[in-house]
Design an enzyme around this catalytic site. Sequence first.
Site, PDB file in Angstrom:
ATOM      1  N   CYS A   9       0.676  -1.310  -0.036  1.00 14.94           N
ATOM      2  CA  CYS A   9      -0.080  -0.113   0.050  1.00 14.94           C
ATOM      3  C   CYS A   9       1.015   1.175   0.024  1.00 14.94           C
ATOM      4  CB  CYS A   9      -0.922  -0.052   1.280  1.00 14.94           C
ATOM      5  SG  CYS A   9      -1.631  -1.495   1.671  1.00 14.94           S
ATOM      6  N   ARG A  58       1.484   2.084  -8.069  1.00 13.92           N
ATOM      7  CA  ARG A  58       1.672   0.794  -7.649  1.00 13.92           C
ATOM      8  C   ARG A  58       0.411   0.040  -7.389  1.00 13.92           C
ATOM      9  NH1 ARG A  58       5.540   1.909  -3.115  1.00 13.92           N
ATOM     10  NH2 ARG A  58       4.006   0.865  -1.875  1.00 13.92           N
ATOM     11  N   TRP A 102      -3.791  -1.639  -0.799  1.00 13.64           N
ATOM     12  CA  TRP A 102      -3.819  -3.040  -1.673  1.00 13.64           C
ATOM     13  C   TRP A 102      -4.336  -4.057  -0.524  1.00 13.64           C
ATOM     14  CZ3 TRP A 102      -3.408  -4.437  -6.595  1.00 13.64           C
ATOM     15  CH2 TRP A 102      -2.732  -5.796  -6.642  1.00 13.64           C
ATOM     16  N   ASN A 108       1.231   0.030   6.502  1.00 14.14           N
ATOM     17  CA  ASN A 108       1.541  -1.048   5.291  1.00 14.14           C
ATOM     18  C   ASN A 108       2.196  -2.188   5.894  1.00 14.14           C
ATOM     19  OD1 ASN A 108       0.760   0.784   3.549  1.00 14.14           O
ATOM     20  ND2 ASN A 108       2.966   1.131   2.834  1.00 14.14           N
ATOM     21  N   GLY A 109       1.949  -3.449   5.653  1.00 17.55           N
ATOM     22  CA  GLY A 109       2.690  -4.595   5.913  1.00 17.55           C
ATOM     23  C   GLY A 109       1.649  -5.571   6.584  1.00 17.55           C
ATOM     24  N   GLU A 157       8.715 -21.904 -17.981  1.00 23.29           N
ATOM     25  CA  GLU A 157       8.590 -20.595 -17.602  1.00 23.29           C
ATOM     26  C   GLU A 157       9.894 -19.849 -18.237  1.00 23.29           C
ATOM     27  OE1 GLU A 157       6.379 -18.506 -16.643  1.00 23.29           O
ATOM     28  OE2 GLU A 157       7.358 -16.859 -15.760  1.00 23.29           O
ATOM     29  N   LYS A 179       9.084 -16.578 -20.492  1.00 26.55           N
ATOM     30  CA  LYS A 179       9.501 -15.223 -20.554  1.00 26.55           C
ATOM     31  C   LYS A 179      10.368 -14.633 -21.499  1.00 26.55           C
ATOM     32  CE  LYS A 179       7.759 -13.916 -17.611  1.00 26.55           C
ATOM     33  NZ  LYS A 179       6.708 -14.641 -16.694  1.00 26.55           N
ATOM     34  N   GLU A 226       8.193 -13.622 -24.821  1.00 21.41           N
ATOM     35  CA  GLU A 226       7.290 -12.539 -24.473  1.00 21.41           C
ATOM     36  C   GLU A 226       8.054 -11.193 -24.396  1.00 21.41           C
ATOM     37  OE1 GLU A 226       6.053 -13.395 -19.856  1.00 21.41           O
ATOM     38  OE2 GLU A 226       4.564 -12.077 -21.197  1.00 21.41           O
ATOM     39  N   HIS A 277      12.964 -37.134 -29.068  1.00 24.05           N
ATOM     40  CA  HIS A 277      11.698 -37.365 -29.642  1.00 24.05           C
ATOM     41  C   HIS A 277      11.300 -36.413 -30.899  1.00 24.05           C
ATOM     42  CE1 HIS A 277      11.380 -41.040 -27.156  1.00 24.05           C
ATOM     43  NE2 HIS A 277      11.699 -40.216 -25.973  1.00 24.05           N
ATOM     44  N   LYS A 293      -1.595  -7.033 -19.175  1.00 30.36           N
ATOM     45  CA  LYS A 293      -1.558  -7.664 -17.673  1.00 30.36           C
ATOM     46  C   LYS A 293      -2.683  -8.423 -17.313  1.00 30.36           C
ATOM     47  CE  LYS A 293       1.002  -7.874 -14.151  1.00 30.36           C
ATOM     48  NZ  LYS A 293       2.091  -8.811 -14.138  1.00 30.36           N
TER      49      LYS A 293
HETATM   50  C1  F6R Z   1       3.405 -14.307 -18.644  1.00 35.47           C
HETATM   51  C2  F6R Z   1       2.093 -13.501 -18.209  1.00 35.47           C
HETATM   52  C3  F6R Z   1       0.748 -14.410 -18.700  1.00 35.47           C
HETATM   53  C4  F6R Z   1      -0.232 -14.539 -17.594  1.00 35.47           C
HETATM   54  C5  F6R Z   1      -1.402 -15.144 -18.032  1.00 35.47           C
HETATM   55  C6  F6R Z   1      -2.519 -15.664 -16.800  1.00 35.47           C
HETATM   56  O1  F6R Z   1       4.405 -13.307 -17.957  1.00 35.47           O
HETATM   57  O2  F6R Z   1       2.032 -12.951 -17.426  1.00 35.47           O
HETATM   58  O3  F6R Z   1       1.352 -15.684 -19.318  1.00 35.47           O
HETATM   59  O4  F6R Z   1       0.536 -15.555 -16.745  1.00 35.47           O
HETATM   60  O5  F6R Z   1      -2.155 -14.305 -18.924  1.00 35.47           O
HETATM   61  O6  F6R Z   1      -2.707 -14.675 -16.087  1.00 35.47           O
HETATM   62  P1  F6R Z   1      -3.181 -14.524 -14.552  1.00 35.47           P
HETATM   63  O7  F6R Z   1      -2.284 -15.374 -13.739  1.00 35.47           O
HETATM   64  O8  F6R Z   1      -3.705 -13.384 -14.259  1.00 35.47           O
HETATM   65  O9  F6R Z   1      -4.471 -15.484 -14.890  1.00 35.47           O
END
Ligand code: F6R
Length: 609
Positions: free
Chosen positions: A2, A27, A73, A97-98, A482, A486, A489, A505, A604
């Site tokens: 927060c 934030r 938050w 906060n915390g 992963e 990363k 993307e 394979h 996001k």
């Molecule tokens: C990759 C990324 C996406 C999300 C995916 C699911 O860095 O952020 O692959 O993981 O869109 O999103 P959530 O976790 O919000 O359901």
Amino acid sequence: MCGIVGYIGERDAVSVLIESLKKLEYRGYDSAGLALLDGKGKSCVFKTEGEISRLESILPELPARIGIGHTRWATHGKPNTINAHPHVSGSISVVHNGIIENYLELKESLESEGFVFVSDTDTEVLAHLINKYYLKNPGDLAIAIRSALGEVRGSYALSVLSEEHPHELIAARKDSPLILGLGEHENFIASDIPAILKYTNRVIYMENLEMVRVKRDSVQVFDLDGNPRFKEEHIIPWNLEAAEKAGYPHFMLKEIHEQTNSIHETLAGRLQELEGDVIFDELDLDKEQIQNIHRIEIIACGTSFNAGLLGKYLFEGLTGIHTDVDNGSEFRYSNPVLTPSTLVIAITQSGETADTLAAVREATSYGCTTLAITNVVGSTISREASNIIYTRAGPEIGVAATKSFISQLVVLYLLVIHFARARSMMDADRVGKLLSELRKIPGHVSRILEDKENIQKCASRFAESKDYFFIGRNINYPIALEGALKLKEISYIHAEGYAAGELKHGPLALISEDVPVVAIAPQGHTYDKILSNIKEVKSRDASVIAIADSDDGEIAKYVDVVLTVPKTDFILTPLLTTVVVQLLAYYTALERDCSIDKPRNLAKSVTVE
Ligand code: F6R
């Protein structure tokens, strides 16, 4: 995470506090509030759910020169007006906060003494506790706060305003950031530098277990025993945009660094090493219900799916419960075989992913118990699943999930341990040892971050590659997926994650000297197997980057680059190897001058099917 602000001086406190809170908006927050002393020294509190503009719309004209403010938050209790800060007890208002880990026991004891609680937050405990000590020994607010903090377990940055003390604000911190801004006949308190940069660039950083009495013309810092502390003043050279990123060039790098703290927050109040167990206050599943689970179905998308895949290895390995993992988008059209004894776990950092939500609704219609693991309190999934566990990673701004992913992994470890205990699959001694190792993970992550130049060098060396492979086995196979996700993307390099044994394979046909292969190879029961896979690709001239234990003296003989992680229990190694693949992706994208925080075509929160 927060935001906290505080002001005392000659300006209009309402405008200063609102402006400062707006500088913390980036934030993320779900509600906001202010406490002020009006012209007559009377305390007034205003708070609302939603945006700061909504808070502004309910504020009257007020000749205030002192006040505190907060953007929340949520971690305990829904994001609504009652749970918004400040929290009030008698003449005292508190923003915090915390996480107060022992808030439930403190709440019970305060209630038995007659204090009445109106919110579901842990912070309200602080307000009543401070008031309790103040009522016992009126006159010095700082002493009351010190006594209250002596009873509190957890983390805090807090600021306190009292009608009885109209010429001072008191603030304190432990494990949550807090700074002071210094002006001419005015001073500021904030959780983050952007909040005060419009007014001053002279700051003091508060350290853990320090408290401060802030007046118009002075700030006095002391420790929690009341001994004065000498504090150095710093001049901040940053502009506002840089300040929001705390000096990091990108939110993604900032968030990768924040993982030391977010892991700590995810663990807070949940570990019981002595008893050898884990507690989840929020979980509504008793021992018998856990014993009766016959199958677990994990549903998630993208990065959260990779967390779910690790969950499958952990649940099957440690609890003996058969576990499947599915993408939300596949699950709902696959005629799933679900019975009421299937536990459906949905993992989603945003809590808003349309495919995951639809799958949870499908599962609910089969009568299954659902459990959501999410980072966003009050998100749609938190209202629809029958159980929620919050990851507490704090707001994540970079589109690429980093700290939210690692916190998902931590929650899965804790959940698996909790289930394993309930099903008598792990003894208290083994659990105790694993939990102590978990506590060391933030320190190990710091060590990886200190060594990031090596990872950067490696990223630069291979940044022009057109294709990349990430391979891993067992619990590090999800981290290979992963790492590839990363990298693709944010750097736009084609990358594939593979179970190392699968290369032969098919994909081995693509391996050549132009294709770097990242082999995630900490020492465990599959170590010899992955060494063989490394030799397979090496003999096809690939460059191999190994992610290995710091005490591995063997692997360097077979690979081109070794990136190390501190030694931990093998089962916890994904928490460390993750940080290496995140940094590798980050520095590759940096070298290629990509838009790291906002990669093309991505969002996001994916609220469409
Ligand atoms: C990759 C990324 C996406 C999300 C995916 C699911 O860095 O952020 O692959 O993981 O869109 O999103 P959530 O976790 O919000 O359901």
